[in-house]
Design an enzyme around this catalytic site. Structure first.
Site, PDB file in Angstrom:
ATOM      1  CG  HIS A   2      -1.892  -1.029   1.370  1.00 33.82           C
ATOM      2  ND1 HIS A   2      -2.967  -1.102   0.522  1.00 33.82           N
ATOM      3  CD2 HIS A   2      -2.029  -2.059   2.234  1.00 33.82           C
ATOM      4  CE1 HIS A   2      -3.717  -2.145   0.863  1.00 33.82           C
ATOM      5  NE2 HIS A   2      -3.163  -2.743   1.887  1.00 33.82           N
ATOM      6  CE  LYS A   5      -9.378   0.657   4.852  1.00 34.24           C
ATOM      7  NZ  LYS A   5      -7.944   0.535   4.754  1.00 34.24           N
ATOM      8  NE  ARG A  44      -9.273  -7.185   7.208  1.00 33.34           N
ATOM      9  CZ  ARG A  44     -10.314  -7.918   6.809  1.00 33.34           C
ATOM     10  NH1 ARG A  44     -10.977  -8.672   7.667  1.00 33.34           N
ATOM     11  NH2 ARG A  44     -10.683  -7.906   5.541  1.00 33.34           N
TER      12      ARG A  44
HETATM   13  C1  LIG Z   1      -7.646 -10.600   4.995  1.00 31.90           C
HETATM   14  C2  LIG Z   1      -6.414  -9.763   5.241  1.00 31.90           C
HETATM   15  C3  LIG Z   1      -5.912  -8.954   4.227  1.00 31.90           C
HETATM   16  C4  LIG Z   1      -4.771  -8.179   4.440  1.00 31.90           C
HETATM   17  N1  LIG Z   1      -4.232  -7.495   3.395  1.00 31.90           N
HETATM   18  C5  LIG Z   1      -3.070  -6.819   3.554  1.00 31.90           C
HETATM   19  C6  LIG Z   1      -2.471  -6.170   2.451  1.00 31.90           C
HETATM   20  O1  LIG Z   1      -2.959  -6.252   1.323  1.00 31.90           O
HETATM   21  N2  LIG Z   1      -1.322  -5.462   2.657  1.00 31.90           N
HETATM   22  C7  LIG Z   1      -0.759  -5.358   3.892  1.00 31.90           C
HETATM   23  O2  LIG Z   1       0.243  -4.658   4.029  1.00 31.90           O
HETATM   24  N3  LIG Z   1      -1.288  -6.001   4.957  1.00 31.90           N
HETATM   25  C8  LIG Z   1      -2.424  -6.734   4.809  1.00 31.90           C
HETATM   26  N4  LIG Z   1      -2.986  -7.402   5.870  1.00 31.90           N
HETATM   27  C9  LIG Z   1      -2.384  -7.259   7.178  1.00 31.90           C
HETATM   28  C10 LIG Z   1      -1.141  -8.104   7.380  1.00 31.90           C
HETATM   29  O3  LIG Z   1      -1.317  -9.407   6.869  1.00 31.90           O
HETATM   30  C11 LIG Z   1      -0.844  -8.139   8.888  1.00 31.90           C
HETATM   31  O4  LIG Z   1      -0.820  -6.808   9.377  1.00 31.90           O
HETATM   32  C12 LIG Z   1       0.471  -8.806   9.188  1.00 31.90           C
HETATM   33  O5  LIG Z   1       0.551 -10.076   8.595  1.00 31.90           O
HETATM   34  C13 LIG Z   1       0.640  -8.926  10.692  1.00 31.90           C
HETATM   35  O6  LIG Z   1       1.847  -9.578  10.927  1.00 31.90           O
HETATM   36  P1  LIG Z   1       2.257  -9.992  12.398  1.00 31.90           P
HETATM   37  O7  LIG Z   1       3.645 -10.471  12.306  1.00 31.90           O
HETATM   38  O8  LIG Z   1       1.949  -8.858  13.323  1.00 31.90           O
HETATM   39  O9  LIG Z   1       1.234 -11.125  12.806  1.00 31.90           O
HETATM   40  P2  LIG Z   1       1.247 -12.697  12.493  1.00 31.90           P
HETATM   41  O10 LIG Z   1       1.610 -12.985  11.099  1.00 31.90           O
HETATM   42  O11 LIG Z   1      -0.068 -13.234  12.957  1.00 31.90           O
HETATM   43  O12 LIG Z   1       2.425 -13.243  13.395  1.00 31.90           O
HETATM   44  C14 LIG Z   1       2.323 -13.385  14.771  1.00 31.90           C
HETATM   45  C15 LIG Z   1       3.041 -14.658  15.152  1.00 31.90           C
HETATM   46  O13 LIG Z   1       3.109 -14.746  16.568  1.00 31.90           O
HETATM   47  C16 LIG Z   1       3.039 -16.110  16.924  1.00 31.90           C
HETATM   48  N5  LIG Z   1       2.644 -16.177  18.334  1.00 31.90           N
HETATM   49  C17 LIG Z   1       1.493 -15.747  18.892  1.00 31.90           C
HETATM   50  N6  LIG Z   1       1.499 -15.990  20.206  1.00 31.90           N
HETATM   51  C18 LIG Z   1       2.692 -16.571  20.501  1.00 31.90           C
HETATM   52  C19 LIG Z   1       3.283 -17.069  21.698  1.00 31.90           C
HETATM   53  N7  LIG Z   1       2.647 -16.996  22.863  1.00 31.90           N
HETATM   54  N8  LIG Z   1       4.509 -17.642  21.626  1.00 31.90           N
HETATM   55  C20 LIG Z   1       5.177 -17.704  20.439  1.00 31.90           C
HETATM   56  N9  LIG Z   1       4.652 -17.258  19.276  1.00 31.90           N
HETATM   57  C21 LIG Z   1       3.425 -16.705  19.304  1.00 31.90           C
HETATM   58  C22 LIG Z   1       1.991 -16.656  15.958  1.00 31.90           C
HETATM   59  O14 LIG Z   1       2.101 -18.068  15.831  1.00 31.90           O
HETATM   60  C23 LIG Z   1       2.318 -15.912  14.686  1.00 31.90           C
HETATM   61  O15 LIG Z   1       3.170 -16.649  13.832  1.00 31.90           O
HETATM   62  C24 LIG Z   1      -4.142  -8.181   5.704  1.00 31.90           C
HETATM   63  C25 LIG Z   1      -4.639  -9.001   6.724  1.00 31.90           C
HETATM   64  C26 LIG Z   1      -5.744  -9.798   6.484  1.00 31.90           C
HETATM   65  C27 LIG Z   1      -6.248 -10.716   7.548  1.00 31.90           C
END
Ligand SMILES: Cc1cc2nc3c(=O)[nH]c(=O)nc-3n(C[C@H](O)[C@H](O)[C@H](O)COP(=O)(O)OP(=O)(O)OC[C@H]3O[C@@H](n4cnc5c(N)ncnc54)[C@H](O)[C@@H]3O)c2cc1C
Length: 467
Positions: free
Chosen positions: A62, A261, A322
């Site tokens: 984005h 959205k 999300r």
């Molecule tokens: C439908 C959808 C569409 C989207 N489209 C876009 C897009 O087009 N462009 C964009 O930029 N973003 C998009 N996003 C957002 C984006 O995918 C997320 O913001 C991003 O993946 C978040 O990453 P994260 O690392 O925070 O979370 P996650 O990928 O969920 O990683 C968190 C990790 O923490 C681990 N964890 C949790 N608790 C523990 C624990 N107690 N001990 C050890 N490990 C743990 C989990 O197993 C997981 O692997 C979208 C999201 C969705 C759902």
């Protein structure tokens, strides 16, 4: 260079432990690994990086044109867009700058377009252009009838989310970070820093980063904070067959309304077309299944946007959750007294913002007393190309001449060669499941979903995993 998935954890304290190896946690590990004096642990509950929300999104890089101006998210998305765009070009992560069209289907939406252009200006994105129906249909001849105009956002791009997370993890591990998989953090208590009790025993760290995605609120509460609650918002998506790809040239975005959205149609770098996502607030943080109602609602909306898409085969259906918090911004907070940073509420833009979030969090850790020491730029990595816009190994005569394994296809739908599967199994962060192998090669991701190649891919995987 260590990746572990079983056995006891090292008992020497780390300088920083990052909980969660999604795209955000991996980006933070990579950024910290630029400081060679630091001992870094990236701790993940599942058996691979990027297995949470990071594997199941709409994969759009984005520009941040429609972010809420002045928020931390607006700034980090804008910065992240530039950083990830440059990083992708360096590392071979496929990106296609296809641009987006926000299509207005009624007078109210048409009236909203100039306001969105003005909002984009306030987000330091001046390149939007208003299009009348003539130009809109010239650009998108398969668009359904009745569109009144559009806002063109030329910088919106599509990207490979799988290679992005993997590139960060690979670089972090090669620069010396320890990645501990199958390591769920169950308790945290203060003891000369942090003592983490995990499913694989204890681990100590002086500083802690909570990048636990959907579970960031639980870990935050364990550290005494009541700042936010994550309510998973499910997004279901339909992946259409590659034959649908010529139907659409841009990302077709809805005009956001008070009701949300809305649903988009977007090409993917793998050559498919996505329709989705839904937006359903749920209680269950594991509810990544798809539903008949969700699929039907998507098809209903898709019919108006791109009627011909409905005639095409659906290759796969998936859903991501999300990390919604009911608040209009990320929940990134430093707790310097605790040597702790929360990276919560990274909702719909975390893939784009990941590198900027990582730089921001590193700054917060340094402000909180972490001595970063000198910087050494990590060795560049080159990721295998999974994108259709760039030559794949089966198309490269030079590669095949040097190594015929790249000319021997195993997955025919996605044109994946034995050479690519072999390379993935021998990589720095190798797959531990067939799904992990799919995210590294596209094997079994095509229209047959592994019906024809499944046995051959499994045999290679099992042989590679247990030589
Ligand atoms: C439908 C959808 C569409 C989207 N489209 C876009 C897009 O087009 N462009 C964009 O930029 N973003 C998009 N996003 C957002 C984006 O995918 C997320 O913001 C991003 O993946 C978040 O990453 P994260 O690392 O925070 O979370 P996650 O990928 O969920 O990683 C968190 C990790 O923490 C681990 N964890 C949790 N608790 C523990 C624990 N107690 N001990 C050890 N490990 C743990 C989990 O197993 C997981 O692997 C979208 C999201 C969705 C759902």
């Amino acid at each position: 260079m260590t990746v572990t998935a079983a056995g006891p954890l090292p008992q020497t304290p780390y300088d920083v432990a990052i909980v969660g190896a999604g795209v955000v946690g991996c980006a933070i590990a990579r950024e910290l690994a630029r400081h060679p004096r630091l001992r870094i642990a990236l701790v993940e509950a599942q058996d691979d990086v990027g297995q949470g929300t990071s594997k199941a999104n709409t994969a759009i890089l984005h520009t941040g044109f429609d972010a809420t101006p002045g928020t931390l998210e607006a700034r980090l998305v804008r910065e992240g867009y530039a950083r990830l765009g440059a990083y992708a070009a360096e590392t071979g992560i496929p990106v296609e700058r296809v641009g987006a069209l926000l299509v207005a289907w009624d007078e109210e939406q048409l009236a909203a377009l100039p306001r969105l252009a003005e909002k984009a200006q306030r987000n330091a994105y001046p390149d939007t252009v208003l299009l009348g129906p003539g130009e809109l249909y010239a650009r998108e001849p398969h668009l359904g009838p009745g569109a009144l105009g559009a806002l063109h956002v030329p910088g919106e791009s599509i990207i490979c989310p799988w290679t992005t997370t993997l590139a960060y993890a690979t670089q972090a591990v090669r620069a010396g970070a320890d990645l501990h998989l199958n390591t769920a953090v169950q308790h945290v208590r203060a003891a000369d820093g942090h003592l983490l009790t995990t499913s694989r025993g204890t681990l100590r760290a002086r500083h802690l980063v909570n990048a636990a995605g959907l579970h960031a609120d639980t870990l935050d509460r364990a550290l005494g904070h009541e700042d936010f609650t994550v309510t998973p918002r499910r997004g279901q998506l339909l992946v259409h067959d590659k034959l649908a790809r010529p139907l659409v040239r841009h990302i077709l975005l809805p005009v956001p309304t008070a009701l949300g959205k809305g649903v988009l149609v977007a090409p993917t770098v793998y050559g498919n077309v996505l329709l989705g996502p839904t937006a359903e607030d749920l209680d269950d943080k594991r509810a990544t299944g798809s539903t008949a109602d969700g699929t039907a609602a998507l098809r209903e909306q898709g019919r108006r946007i791109l009627p011909a898409l409905l005639e095409e085969e659906v290759t796969a259906v998936y859903a991501g959750l999300r990390a919604a918090t009911g608040q209009e911004d990320y929940r990134i907070t430093a707790h310097p007294g605790q040597a702790y940073v929360t990276v919560g509420g990274i909702r719909s833009t975390g893939l784009t913002a990941s590198l900027a979030i990582a730089a921001h969090v590193t700054g917060l850790l340094a402000d909180g007393g972490l001595d970063l020491g000198p910087v050494r730029e990590p060795e560049p990595v080159t990721m295998p190309n999974l994108g259709e816009a760039f030559p794949r190994p089966y198309q490269r005569a030079d590669l095949i001449a040097a190594d015929p394994e790249y000319g021997t296809l195993v997955c025919h739908c996605e044109r994946v060669s034995r050479g690519e599967i072999r390379d993935a199994l021998a990589s720095t962060v190798p797959p531990r499941s067939l799904d992990g192998l799919r995210r590294r090669t596209r094997a079994r991701a095509g229209r047959c979903q592994g019906f024809f190649c499944g046995a051959a891919v499994r045999e290679l995987f099992e042989r590679g995993a247990r030589p």
